[in-house]
Design a protein around this motif. Sequence first.
Motif, PDB file in Angstrom:
ATOM      1  N   GLU A 196       0.837  -1.195   0.000  1.00  0.00           N
ATOM      2  CA  GLU A 196       0.000   0.000   0.000  1.00  0.00           C
ATOM      3  C   GLU A 196       0.870   1.241   0.000  1.00  0.00           C
ATOM      4  O   GLU A 196       1.789   1.359   0.825  1.00  0.00           O
ATOM      5  CB  GLU A 196      -0.916   0.031   1.221  1.00  0.00           C
ATOM      6  CG  GLU A 196      -1.756   1.296   1.339  1.00  0.00           C
ATOM      7  CD  GLU A 196      -2.688   1.301   2.541  1.00  0.00           C
ATOM      8  OE1 GLU A 196      -2.978   2.406   3.048  1.00  0.00           O
ATOM      9  OE2 GLU A 196      -3.109   0.220   2.978  1.00  0.00           O
ATOM     10  N   VAL A 197       0.581   2.170  -0.903  1.00  0.00           N
ATOM     11  CA  VAL A 197       1.254   3.464  -0.882  1.00  0.00           C
ATOM     12  C   VAL A 197       0.229   4.528  -0.513  1.00  0.00           C
ATOM     13  O   VAL A 197      -0.936   4.474  -0.929  1.00  0.00           O
ATOM     14  CB  VAL A 197       1.936   3.816  -2.216  1.00  0.00           C
ATOM     15  CG1 VAL A 197       3.068   2.852  -2.508  1.00  0.00           C
ATOM     16  CG2 VAL A 197       0.953   3.846  -3.366  1.00  0.00           C
ATOM     17  N   VAL A 198       0.666   5.472   0.298  1.00  0.00           N
ATOM     18  CA  VAL A 198      -0.181   6.565   0.768  1.00  0.00           C
ATOM     19  C   VAL A 198       0.378   7.854   0.181  1.00  0.00           C
ATOM     20  O   VAL A 198       1.464   8.296   0.571  1.00  0.00           O
ATOM     21  CB  VAL A 198      -0.215   6.623   2.301  1.00  0.00           C
ATOM     22  CG1 VAL A 198      -1.187   7.700   2.771  1.00  0.00           C
ATOM     23  CG2 VAL A 198      -0.586   5.265   2.890  1.00  0.00           C
ATOM     24  N   LEU A 199      -0.339   8.437  -0.760  1.00  0.00           N
ATOM     25  CA  LEU A 199       0.135   9.657  -1.414  1.00  0.00           C
ATOM     26  C   LEU A 199      -0.115  10.857  -0.505  1.00  0.00           C
ATOM     27  O   LEU A 199      -1.224  11.043   0.003  1.00  0.00           O
ATOM     28  CB  LEU A 199      -0.572   9.863  -2.748  1.00  0.00           C
ATOM     29  CG  LEU A 199      -0.475   8.719  -3.762  1.00  0.00           C
ATOM     30  CD1 LEU A 199      -1.113   9.131  -5.085  1.00  0.00           C
ATOM     31  CD2 LEU A 199       0.966   8.268  -3.965  1.00  0.00           C
ATOM     32  N   VAL A 200       0.910  11.677  -0.307  1.00  0.00           N
ATOM     33  CA  VAL A 200       0.803  12.839   0.567  1.00  0.00           C
ATOM     34  C   VAL A 200       1.427  14.054  -0.106  1.00  0.00           C
ATOM     35  O   VAL A 200       2.292  13.947  -0.971  1.00  0.00           O
ATOM     36  CB  VAL A 200       1.488  12.606   1.936  1.00  0.00           C
ATOM     37  CG1 VAL A 200       0.798  11.498   2.708  1.00  0.00           C
ATOM     38  CG2 VAL A 200       2.980  12.294   1.759  1.00  0.00           C
ATOM     39  N   ALA A 201       0.954  15.219   0.290  1.00  0.00           N
ATOM     40  CA  ALA A 201       1.490  16.516  -0.122  1.00  0.00           C
ATOM     41  C   ALA A 201       0.805  17.560   0.738  1.00  0.00           C
ATOM     42  O   ALA A 201      -0.206  17.271   1.393  1.00  0.00           O
ATOM     43  CB  ALA A 201       1.236  16.782  -1.610  1.00  0.00           C
ATOM     44  N   GLN A 202       1.330  18.772   0.741  1.00  0.00           N
ATOM     45  CA  GLN A 202       0.627  19.832   1.456  1.00  0.00           C
ATOM     46  C   GLN A 202      -0.741  20.091   0.826  1.00  0.00           C
ATOM     47  O   GLN A 202      -1.694  20.406   1.519  1.00  0.00           O
ATOM     48  CB  GLN A 202       1.451  21.128   1.452  1.00  0.00           C
ATOM     49  CG  GLN A 202       2.380  21.292   2.643  1.00  0.00           C
ATOM     50  CD  GLN A 202       3.631  20.448   2.510  1.00  0.00           C
ATOM     51  OE1 GLN A 202       4.108  20.217   1.410  1.00  0.00           O
ATOM     52  NE2 GLN A 202       4.172  19.973   3.614  1.00  0.00           N
ATOM     53  N   ASP A 203      -0.823  19.967  -0.484  1.00  0.00           N
ATOM     54  CA  ASP A 203      -2.092  20.191  -1.202  1.00  0.00           C
ATOM     55  C   ASP A 203      -2.181  19.151  -2.311  1.00  0.00           C
ATOM     56  O   ASP A 203      -1.922  19.432  -3.480  1.00  0.00           O
ATOM     57  CB  ASP A 203      -2.137  21.611  -1.768  1.00  0.00           C
ATOM     58  CG  ASP A 203      -3.527  22.005  -2.243  1.00  0.00           C
ATOM     59  OD1 ASP A 203      -4.397  21.129  -2.354  1.00  0.00           O
ATOM     60  OD2 ASP A 203      -3.741  23.196  -2.501  1.00  0.00           O
ATOM     61  N   LEU A 204      -2.559  17.949  -1.926  1.00  0.00           N
ATOM     62  CA  LEU A 204      -2.505  16.794  -2.826  1.00  0.00           C
ATOM     63  C   LEU A 204      -3.337  17.003  -4.088  1.00  0.00           C
ATOM     64  O   LEU A 204      -2.899  16.691  -5.201  1.00  0.00           O
ATOM     65  CB  LEU A 204      -2.991  15.558  -2.073  1.00  0.00           C
ATOM     66  CG  LEU A 204      -2.751  14.203  -2.733  1.00  0.00           C
ATOM     67  CD1 LEU A 204      -1.278  13.873  -2.742  1.00  0.00           C
ATOM     68  CD2 LEU A 204      -3.531  13.115  -2.010  1.00  0.00           C
ATOM     69  N   ALA A 205      -4.548  17.524  -3.937  1.00  0.00           N
ATOM     70  CA  ALA A 205      -5.453  17.631  -5.083  1.00  0.00           C
ATOM     71  C   ALA A 205      -5.013  18.692  -6.087  1.00  0.00           C
ATOM     72  O   ALA A 205      -5.515  18.705  -7.213  1.00  0.00           O
ATOM     73  CB  ALA A 205      -6.877  17.925  -4.604  1.00  0.00           C
ATOM     74  N   TRP A 206      -4.080  19.579  -5.691  1.00  0.00           N
ATOM     75  CA  TRP A 206      -3.559  20.575  -6.616  1.00  0.00           C
ATOM     76  C   TRP A 206      -2.282  20.096  -7.313  1.00  0.00           C
ATOM     77  O   TRP A 206      -1.601  20.880  -7.967  1.00  0.00           O
ATOM     78  CB  TRP A 206      -3.304  21.902  -5.902  1.00  0.00           C
ATOM     79  CG  TRP A 206      -4.411  22.891  -6.137  1.00  0.00           C
ATOM     80  CD1 TRP A 206      -5.658  22.623  -6.616  1.00  0.00           C
ATOM     81  CD2 TRP A 206      -4.351  24.298  -5.915  1.00  0.00           C
ATOM     82  NE1 TRP A 206      -6.389  23.774  -6.695  1.00  0.00           N
ATOM     83  CE2 TRP A 206      -5.614  24.826  -6.271  1.00  0.00           C
ATOM     84  CE3 TRP A 206      -3.387  25.174  -5.439  1.00  0.00           C
ATOM     85  CZ2 TRP A 206      -5.932  26.173  -6.180  1.00  0.00           C
ATOM     86  CZ3 TRP A 206      -3.687  26.517  -5.342  1.00  0.00           C
ATOM     87  CH2 TRP A 206      -4.946  27.016  -5.713  1.00  0.00           C
ATOM     88  N   TYR A 207      -1.993  18.821  -7.177  1.00  0.00           N
ATOM     89  CA  TYR A 207      -0.817  18.270  -7.843  1.00  0.00           C
ATOM     90  C   TYR A 207      -0.851  18.621  -9.333  1.00  0.00           C
ATOM     91  O   TYR A 207      -1.857  18.437 -10.017  1.00  0.00           O
ATOM     92  CB  TYR A 207      -0.777  16.745  -7.666  1.00  0.00           C
ATOM     93  CG  TYR A 207       0.242  16.060  -8.538  1.00  0.00           C
ATOM     94  CD1 TYR A 207       1.598  16.155  -8.250  1.00  0.00           C
ATOM     95  CD2 TYR A 207      -0.149  15.342  -9.661  1.00  0.00           C
ATOM     96  CE1 TYR A 207       2.544  15.552  -9.065  1.00  0.00           C
ATOM     97  CE2 TYR A 207       0.783  14.724 -10.477  1.00  0.00           C
ATOM     98  CZ  TYR A 207       2.130  14.833 -10.176  1.00  0.00           C
ATOM     99  OH  TYR A 207       3.060  14.232 -10.984  1.00  0.00           O
TER     100      TYR A 207
END
Length: 449
Positions: A196-207
């Motif tokens: 399982e990979v968990v995608l993360v970012a400060q603003d994931l949907a604005w990638y």
Amino acid sequence: MTTAPGPDVARRFYVETLGCPKNVVDSDRIVASLVADGLVATGDPSEADLVVVNTCAFIEPAREESIETILGLAAARKEGARLVATGCLAERSGAELADALPELDAVVGFAGETTIASAAGFAPVTFRTRPTGVRDLLELPRAVPDAPWAYVKIAEGCDRACAFCAIPSFRGKQRSRRPDAIEAEVADLVARGVSEVVLVAQDLAWYGRDVDEPGALAPLLRRLDRLATDGLARVRLLYLYPSEVRDPLVETMLELPTVVPYFDLSLQHASAGLLRGMKRWGSGDRFLEIIERIRTDEPAAAFRSSFIVGFPGETERDHDELLAFLDAAALDWAGFFAFSREEGTAAASLTGAPADDVVRERLRELAEVQEPITAGARAALVDTRVDVLIDGFEDGEAIGRTYREAPEIDGVVRLDAEWARPGAIVEAVVTGSEGPDLEARPLAVVEVA
């Protein structure tokens, strides 16, 4: 000043990670960088020649924890060991941290996280395992994971200007990674046993928006889904800004077999007026529309969010709106946090914040509403069949998660399956619930990573 070990002595390092999943990814890369510099990892800080604290600076309690951790490790380190602070607190308040804590041998900001060994006074032994010319921490190889899941950071920084958040001031503007680089990292993780990979970012949907590719997250998910044939079982998304939770992203999430229907929505509150003060989008009604639309397409979708309590100007009416929203939304998971006044943010100078005792009472009331909702959602799973990804073992029991539980954040599933190995997916029937956790009886292994 301590002295470094001699060149012929095996030098060991220990990394302590504080804060969010994005810091976990940074620490994985710091570990890989230190290994590339010839040091050897140890799980015991008292045995390390180099102790690194990857700090958090999001809110005041996080900064206090970072300082307490530094002082604790300073007292526990062996004679001659070097102590280095890095991460968000080092980037945000490096000079002040160095002045305030003489126990530190070095304070290293983001730009120096690939050269911590030399900053601590250790000459690199070799750079052979590090790609030539790659000094960007975001693109460095990472340490071998010790669990069948892993966080994957797909972007750094943030372009939003939420009134309460200081992250853009020290993490900078959003910087999206290339899709091929992300795919290559995930493929490597899967090859090393990650299911399982968990995608993360400060603003994931604005990638992708910062490179003129808005909406690039959905195509990225399709790209990663192809790795299912190599053993990738789950892709999970954390921290979705609510205005972006719409098609084609939602449609893609619900369509792809590897992407779990787990929606971690960054809501912060339900009062439209207070959200405007936070410089945020939305309202309780808009959030309910999003949730109900998703549940119409996928009734079994799981939802999580977190909420700020006591933001300047929050009234009893605002608080009542949030209570009513929680009751109507029936989120599987929710967290509540007292507002923290952060220097350099728009909210730092705002007046009208509720008194501390009022905030504590509101936190209590919110928990009283949410806890039965979470408990009810867990109890409703009793006698149902679930697929459990085995993470490891504890006290003779296998510990795992269904798609409804994010690692390190939500509850777990406990089952008597000592024969299952981490990374296996076990079909089970839920036999009971206790707080956030489930008990289950295994039926069969349905997939092994």
